[in-house]
Design an enzyme around this catalytic site. Structure first.
Site, PDB file in Angstrom:
ATOM      1  N   CYS A 100       0.839  -1.209   0.000  1.00  0.00           N
ATOM      2  CA  CYS A 100       0.000   0.000   0.000  1.00  0.00           C
ATOM      3  C   CYS A 100       0.873   1.258   0.000  1.00  0.00           C
ATOM      4  O   CYS A 100       1.980   1.255   0.539  1.00  0.00           O
ATOM      5  CB  CYS A 100      -0.917  -0.006   1.218  1.00  0.00           C
ATOM      6  SG  CYS A 100      -2.099   1.369   1.214  1.00  0.00           S
ATOM      7  N   ASP A 129       0.318   3.780   1.719  1.00  0.00           N
ATOM      8  CA  ASP A 129       0.268   4.361   3.074  1.00  0.00           C
ATOM      9  C   ASP A 129       1.684   4.628   3.602  1.00  0.00           C
ATOM     10  O   ASP A 129       2.532   3.728   3.603  1.00  0.00           O
ATOM     11  CB  ASP A 129      -0.474   3.376   3.995  1.00  0.00           C
ATOM     12  CG  ASP A 129      -0.821   4.001   5.338  1.00  0.00           C
ATOM     13  OD1 ASP A 129       0.091   4.535   5.996  1.00  0.00           O
ATOM     14  OD2 ASP A 129      -1.998   3.942   5.722  1.00  0.00           O
ATOM     15  N   ARG A 169       2.839   4.819   6.391  1.00  0.00           N
ATOM     16  CA  ARG A 169       3.258   4.070   7.589  1.00  0.00           C
ATOM     17  C   ARG A 169       3.684   2.646   7.266  1.00  0.00           C
ATOM     18  O   ARG A 169       3.992   1.866   8.172  1.00  0.00           O
ATOM     19  CB  ARG A 169       2.109   4.046   8.604  1.00  0.00           C
ATOM     20  CG  ARG A 169       1.712   5.433   9.078  1.00  0.00           C
ATOM     21  CD  ARG A 169       0.360   5.400   9.736  1.00  0.00           C
ATOM     22  NE  ARG A 169      -0.686   4.985   8.801  1.00  0.00           N
ATOM     23  CZ  ARG A 169      -1.958   4.805   9.135  1.00  0.00           C
ATOM     24  NH1 ARG A 169      -2.356   4.974  10.371  1.00  0.00           N
ATOM     25  NH2 ARG A 169      -2.836   4.454   8.220  1.00  0.00           N
ATOM     26  N   HIS A 185      -2.334  -4.168   4.888  1.00  0.00           N
ATOM     27  CA  HIS A 185      -2.162  -3.755   6.284  1.00  0.00           C
ATOM     28  C   HIS A 185      -3.525  -3.513   6.908  1.00  0.00           C
ATOM     29  O   HIS A 185      -4.457  -3.071   6.236  1.00  0.00           O
ATOM     30  CB  HIS A 185      -1.256  -2.523   6.396  1.00  0.00           C
ATOM     31  CG  HIS A 185      -1.837  -1.268   5.829  1.00  0.00           C
ATOM     32  ND1 HIS A 185      -2.373  -0.270   6.605  1.00  0.00           N
ATOM     33  CD2 HIS A 185      -1.995  -0.856   4.544  1.00  0.00           C
ATOM     34  CE1 HIS A 185      -2.813   0.702   5.833  1.00  0.00           C
ATOM     35  NE2 HIS A 185      -2.598   0.379   4.576  1.00  0.00           N
ATOM     36  N   CYS A 208      -6.476  -0.330   6.672  1.00  0.00           N
ATOM     37  CA  CYS A 208      -6.131   0.359   5.416  1.00  0.00           C
ATOM     38  C   CYS A 208      -7.223   1.375   5.038  1.00  0.00           C
ATOM     39  O   CYS A 208      -8.403   1.028   4.928  1.00  0.00           O
ATOM     40  CB  CYS A 208      -5.953  -0.664   4.297  1.00  0.00           C
ATOM     41  SG  CYS A 208      -5.527   0.085   2.711  1.00  0.00           S
TER      42      CYS A 208
HETATM   43 ZN    ZN Z   1      -3.503   1.134   2.932  1.00  0.00          ZN
END
Ligand code: ZN
Length: 203
Positions: free
Chosen positions: A31, A33, A35, A87, A90
């Protein structure tokens, strides 16, 4: 700057070697993302992981960006492992199932919404929305592993006898741990077996 000098102190030829070639054994599909940084969470150095990231770690069968990455990594780099890593929590998965309009991203996330729709009876039974999102996060990883197992680049590599395994993992931002979702496939027969495995108990 600090990172570069620390590297050279530890290994003076590091960048010379890295500049000459890359020969990663793993393709990471994760992803976007911020993090979920690929190399950091698996503890691999630059040069060891070929990375593709997009919102909600999709492996869309008609996305030329993703397909270019896949073909290059399978046919040229000859990676031995493809890791689809989702994750929990998400935001992309959440947006796919919360029935709110956001614009272009809704189209990107449509495959997740479709998958959730196919399993809506089971998902509705999960009353806590965060828990439901996490279940869809896991199932989204499984869907991408199945797509990959039927992708012509992957199927052709297997036909040629190339060693190539596809794995489904999920990362938890809360504890920093990766979990193996037990979806690994390395042969067309395992793809069929995975497809026949129930998504929910009593399915
Ligand atoms: Zn995500």
């Amino acid at each position: 700057m600090n990172w570069a000098s620390a590297r050279v102190r530890a290994d003076p030829k590091y960048f010379q070697r890295l500049a000459a070639q890359q020969s990663p054994e793993h393709l990471w599909i994760g992803c976007s993302d911020s993090r979920v940084p690929a190399n950091e969470i698996v503890g691999l150095d630059p040069g060891e992981l070929f990375v593709h990231r997009n919102v909600a770690n999709l492996a869309p069968p008609r996305d030329v960006n993703f397909l270019s990455v896949l073909q290059y990594s399978v046919e040229i780099l000859k990676v031995r492992h493809i890791i689809v890593c989702g994750h929990y929590g998400c935001g992309g998965v959440r947006a796919a199932i919360d029935n709110q309009r956001r614009g272009l991203i809704d189209h990107w996330l449509q495959p997740i919404a479709d998958m959730a729709h196919r399993h809506k009876a089971h998902l509705r039974a999960i009353t806590d929305f965060d828990t439901r999102v996490n279940v869809v996060c896991e199932h989204n990883v499984r869907t991408q592993v199945e797509y990959l197992g039927r992708n012509p680049f992957v199927v052709d590599a297997w036909r040629k006898g190339q060693s190539l395994a596809i794995h489904g993992w999920i990362y938890s931002i809360r504890d920093g741990l990766l979990r193996n979702l037990d979806l690994s496939i390395a042969h067309p027969k395992q793809v069929d077996a995975l497809s026949e495995r129930p998504w929910f108990p009593n399915d």
